[in-house]
Write an enzyme that holds these catalytic residues in place. Structure first.
Site, PDB file in Angstrom:
ATOM      1  N   ASP A  66      53.738  28.516  41.244  1.00 46.89           N
ATOM      2  CA  ASP A  66      52.670  28.489  40.239  1.00 46.89           C
ATOM      3  C   ASP A  66      51.590  27.483  40.652  1.00 46.89           C
ATOM      4  O   ASP A  66      51.844  26.575  41.442  1.00 46.89           O
ATOM      5  CB  ASP A  66      53.230  28.050  38.878  1.00 46.89           C
ATOM      6  CG  ASP A  66      54.250  29.041  38.352  1.00 46.89           C
ATOM      7  OD1 ASP A  66      54.216  30.213  38.770  1.00 46.89           O
ATOM      8  OD2 ASP A  66      55.080  28.626  37.513  1.00 46.89           O
TER       9      ASP A  66
HETATM   10  N1  URA Z   1      59.732  28.814  38.761  1.00 47.37           N
HETATM   11  C1  URA Z   1      58.616  28.568  38.049  1.00 47.37           C
HETATM   12  O1  URA Z   1      58.640  28.606  36.826  1.00 47.37           O
HETATM   13  N2  URA Z   1      57.483  28.290  38.716  1.00 47.37           N
HETATM   14  C2  URA Z   1      57.411  28.195  40.075  1.00 47.37           C
HETATM   15  O2  URA Z   1      56.349  27.912  40.634  1.00 47.37           O
HETATM   16  C3  URA Z   1      58.583  28.446  40.802  1.00 47.37           C
HETATM   17  C4  URA Z   1      59.746  28.756  40.122  1.00 47.37           C
END
Ligand code: URA
Length: 237
Positions: free
Chosen positions: A104
């Site tokens: 993310d």
């Molecule tokens: N899980 C999440 O919620 N975000 C990420 O970036 C990776 C795994």
């Protein structure tokens, strides 16, 4: 492998086929210390030493890097509005590089960057069960019950519950610090798993993918090539 000199330079990102042909004819390129001016010269990529303007070029079909992804950029090759992880690779000339999977925008940590689609597929395929380990800071108290929920798989609103995941509590009070191990890569997976357990992720950092661990000497935004050991464990997937 044997290949034409102009193709080799082109693949390694030294310009278009016509640009590298013109450079070769101008004498910018040597092979085993001798100037060559024929673009069609056959190169043995294992044995011949090719130099461009005096710098040696090591040919490899695929290349592998780890980036310490900072928060604030998206895991994409292009984006019209947002800074992308590829913006950290500006001095890499080759085309065809992409991030293996997505973190993310606000997640930090290990992101592999390669031009090897086969490897990316193996690392991300749920059937290969490659462990991805994250460090997370959580608003809310993570308890043994939460650990059990993670072990059993959680309904996060998808067709199927999550596969069993590891949850190790580092500290737990009104806020908690934990390590999470998952083998899948669903959208916002860890955030959604904690949400289903009544908590909220406030910080998330990926520490490893399979046997490749984030090099802690890197600062956010820095990257390095994978070393021989790291490449060979990935090749065994
Ligand atoms: N899980 C999440 O919620 N975000 C990420 O970036 C990776 C795994």
């Amino acid at each position: 492998m044997n290949m034409r000199l102009d193709k080799l330079l082109c693949e390694m990102g030294f310009g278009s086929r016509s640009a590298v042909k013109s450079d070769i004819k101008k004498g910018c390129v040597t092979v085993n210390g001798l100037a060559v001016n024929r673009p069609e010269t056959k190169i043995n990529t294992e044995k011949d030493v090719v130099s461009y303007n005096g710098s040696e070029i090591k040919y490899s079909k695929y290349e592998y890097y780890m980036l310490y992804k900072p928060a604030g950029c998206v895991s994409a090759t292009h984006d019209d509005r947002e800074k992308t992880v590829m913006d950290y690779f500006l001095e890499i000339r080759r085309e065809g590089f992409f991030p293996v999977g997505r973190l993310d925008k606000d997640t930090e940590g290990l992101l592999l960057i390669t031009n090897d689609g086969g490897l990316a597929h193996s690392l991300l395929s749920p059937t290969k069960h490659v462990n991805k380990v994250y460090y997370a800071e959580i608003e809310g108290k993570v308890t043994v019950e939460t650990v059990k929920m993670f072990e059993q798989g959680i309904d996060i609103g998808d067709d199927k519950p999550t596969l069993p995941a590891g949850l190790e509590i580092i500290t737990s009070a009104c806020n908690s610090k934990v390590r999470v191990t998952i083998t899948e890569g669903r959208y916002h997976q860890i955030k959604r798993m904690f949400e289903a357990a009544g908590c909220r992720v406030t910080y998330l950092k990926r520490l490893s993918m399979g046997a490749v661990r984030l090099d802690e000497t890197l600062n956010p935004g820095e990257y390095r090539r994978l070393n021989e050991d790291e490449r060979s464990v990935l090749m065994q997937l």
